[in-house]
Design an enzyme around this catalytic site. Structure first.
Site, PDB file in Angstrom:
ATOM      1  CE  LYS A 141      -2.401   1.662   3.724  1.00  0.00           C
ATOM      2  NZ  LYS A 141      -2.307   3.131   3.823  1.00  0.00           N
ATOM      3  CG  ASP A 193      -4.847   4.586   1.537  1.00  0.00           C
ATOM      4  OD1 ASP A 193      -5.986   5.031   1.299  1.00  0.00           O
ATOM      5  OD2 ASP A 193      -4.397   4.439   2.690  1.00  0.00           O
ATOM      6  CE  LYS A 237      -7.827   6.955   3.863  1.00  0.00           C
ATOM      7  NZ  LYS A 237      -6.402   6.562   3.799  1.00  0.00           N
ATOM      8  CG  ASP A 278     -12.315  17.926  -6.113  1.00  0.00           C
ATOM      9  OD1 ASP A 278     -13.286  18.683  -6.351  1.00  0.00           O
ATOM     10  OD2 ASP A 278     -11.155  18.335  -6.009  1.00  0.00           O
ATOM     11  CB  THR A 330     -10.932   4.337  12.245  1.00  0.00           C
ATOM     12  OG1 THR A 330      -9.720   4.561  11.561  1.00  0.00           O
ATOM     13  CG2 THR A 330     -11.590   3.090  11.729  1.00  0.00           C
ATOM     14  NE  ARG A 384       2.156   1.751  13.202  1.00  0.00           N
ATOM     15  CZ  ARG A 384       1.335   2.504  13.918  1.00  0.00           C
ATOM     16  NH1 ARG A 384       1.831   3.371  14.777  1.00  0.00           N
ATOM     17  NH2 ARG A 384       0.028   2.397  13.761  1.00  0.00           N
TER      18      ARG A 384
END
Ligand code: C5P
Length: 232
Positions: A32, A59, A61, A64, A119, A211
């Site tokens: 990603k 990614d 996002k 518009d 989130t 991570r």
């Protein structure tokens, strides 16, 4: 169904990313690429990682007006990303335009995934700032349904929402789930986490893992453990 582990390459430079990817000699993990790396390095980072043989979830996002998103998606489609995303909050018209922009002359296109409610947005922020008063889980399901109705392929969600999304939108509607941690690993800043094995049981189609792999002493071993727990 292609279940897979996607490594979140949250690095700030191409150099750091290649140094990380060079550790993988036998396998080519799905990666990603997020806003930080893309804005730092530009489209070349996508072309180069593709040329190394990796699949890419880009990614970015997008959110518009429909015409702008359609044109931007055409550019991302030409980069040959495998998965791209946009905000469901941009409305069905925007998501339909995104899909149109992504679709190449030969009819092929990357998978298009919607972001529902981030989130980082909680019920209080939704009510007080966005004036959305429904329970957040219902908002997430409604946004997922809007995405499905617009023709999108799935949503990014918590593994805890994967079963609900599948019930609401059908089992073929993809769930891409971050917030993954090993049972014996550090949670870090993630609030609600699941192990790869539990995410598989919950029905996640793809897990996004950062991570626990990128910061591991042995990232290749951590990746292999993730694949084994998630896919078997
Ligand atoms: O390092 P970690 O495994 O927490 O990384 C998770 C990745 O998934 C990060 O790139 C993060 O931005 C992304 N993500 C997330 N939660 C969301 C959406 C995306 O953690 N709701």
């Amino acid at each position: 169904m292609n279940k897979d582990v996607i490594i979140a390459c949250d690095f700030s430079s191409a150099e750091a990313t290649y140094e990380f990817l060079d550790k993988f000699t036998d396998e080519k993990p799905f990666v990603k690429i997020g806003m930080e790396l893309f804005y730092a390095e530009g489209p070349a980072i996508v072309r180069n990682i593709k040329a190394r043989g990796h699949k890419i979830f880009l990614d970015l996002k997008l959110h518009d007006i429909p015409n702008t998103v359609k044109k931007a998606m055409a550019v991302l489609s030409a980069l040959d990303a495998d998965i791209v995303n946009c905000h469901a909050a941009g409305t069905r018209a925007m998501m339909e335009a995104a899909l149109e922009g992504l679709t190449r002359a030969d009819g092929t296109r990357p998978l298009l995934i919607a972001v529902t409610q981030l989130t980082s947005t909680d019920q209080a922020a939704m009510e007080n700032e966005l004036l959305i008063h429904e329970p957040i889980n219902e908002v997430v399901m409604k946004y997922a349904k809007n995405a499905k109705d617009a023709g999108l392929d799935g949503v990014v969600c918590s593994p805890r929402e994967a079963a609900d999304v599948h019930n609401y939108c059908g089992s073929g509607f993809l769930t891409i789930t971050p917030g993954i941690r090993f049972a014996d690993g550090d949670v870090g800043d993630q609030k609600r986490v699941m192990t790869p094995a539990d995410a598989a049981k919950a029905g996640s189609d793809y897990i996004v893992v950062g991570r626990p792999i990128t910061a591991a002493a042995d990232p290749v071993a951590a990746y292999k453990r993730c694949v084994k727990e998630f896919i078997g």
